[in-house]
Design an enzyme around this catalytic site. Sequence first.
Site, PDB file in Angstrom:
ATOM      1  CB  ALA A   1      28.575   4.697 -33.997  1.00  0.00           C
TER       2      ALA A   1
ATOM      3  CG  HIS B   1      15.467   3.546 -12.384  1.00  0.00           C
ATOM      4  ND1 HIS B   1      14.388   1.924 -11.893  1.00  0.00           N
ATOM      5  CD2 HIS B   1      16.052   2.376 -12.967  1.00  0.00           C
ATOM      6  CE1 HIS B   1      14.284   1.192 -12.166  1.00  0.00           C
ATOM      7  NE2 HIS B   1      15.686   2.088 -13.372  1.00  0.00           N
TER       8      HIS B   1
ATOM      9  CG  ASN C   1      24.773  -6.816 -36.718  1.00  0.00           C
ATOM     10  OD1 ASN C   1      25.050  -7.646 -36.429  1.00  0.00           O
ATOM     11  ND2 ASN C   1      25.548  -6.807 -37.877  1.00  0.00           N
TER      12      ASN C   1
END
Length: 184
Positions: free
Chosen positions: A158, A113, A83
């Site tokens: 989610a 990093h 999506n």
Amino acid sequence: MKTEKEKMLAGEIYQANDPELTQDRKRAKKRCQQINQHDTDDLPGREARLAELMRFKGTFYVEPPLYVDYGYNIHIGDNFYANHGLTILDGAPVVIGNNVFIAPNVVIATAGHPLDKTQRATGEEFVKPITIGDDVWLGAHVTLCPGVTLGNNVVVGAGSTVVHDLPDNSVCVGTPARPVKTLE
């Protein structure tokens, strides 16, 4: 002596601001821009541009916008749907299985990093591959961190952040994501 690109592809610490890598990223950004602005009625043309950027093994559909670092490290199986707003930082391989569905605004990030501030300030970066198994669904705003593997038949809820591998047949949620239910 290895180039910075060779170091990146070997999974070693490298300089992300290297001219060759910078040029590769610019090329990928330009392709993403072309894909994102392509006429939505010209599906074959958009699919052809996507196939120039990433490696697909079957059917796929990617809603714009799409963002990638390089594109050449992304390998996607059959029956793939993403999506709006998928971001893939693919300094290391991103291998995605069959029947994978991705909700809006998902981030798949192989890059990181150093924790040491002096080392980080030099522009050093590392990458670790990400593998997503078959039959996976990533909910909206999921983030996959460097080096994770998602097993087969995994649902990530989610807003979850995945920092560790997730087992087959599981529903996983939270930050960090953890299994909360077993699927059959």
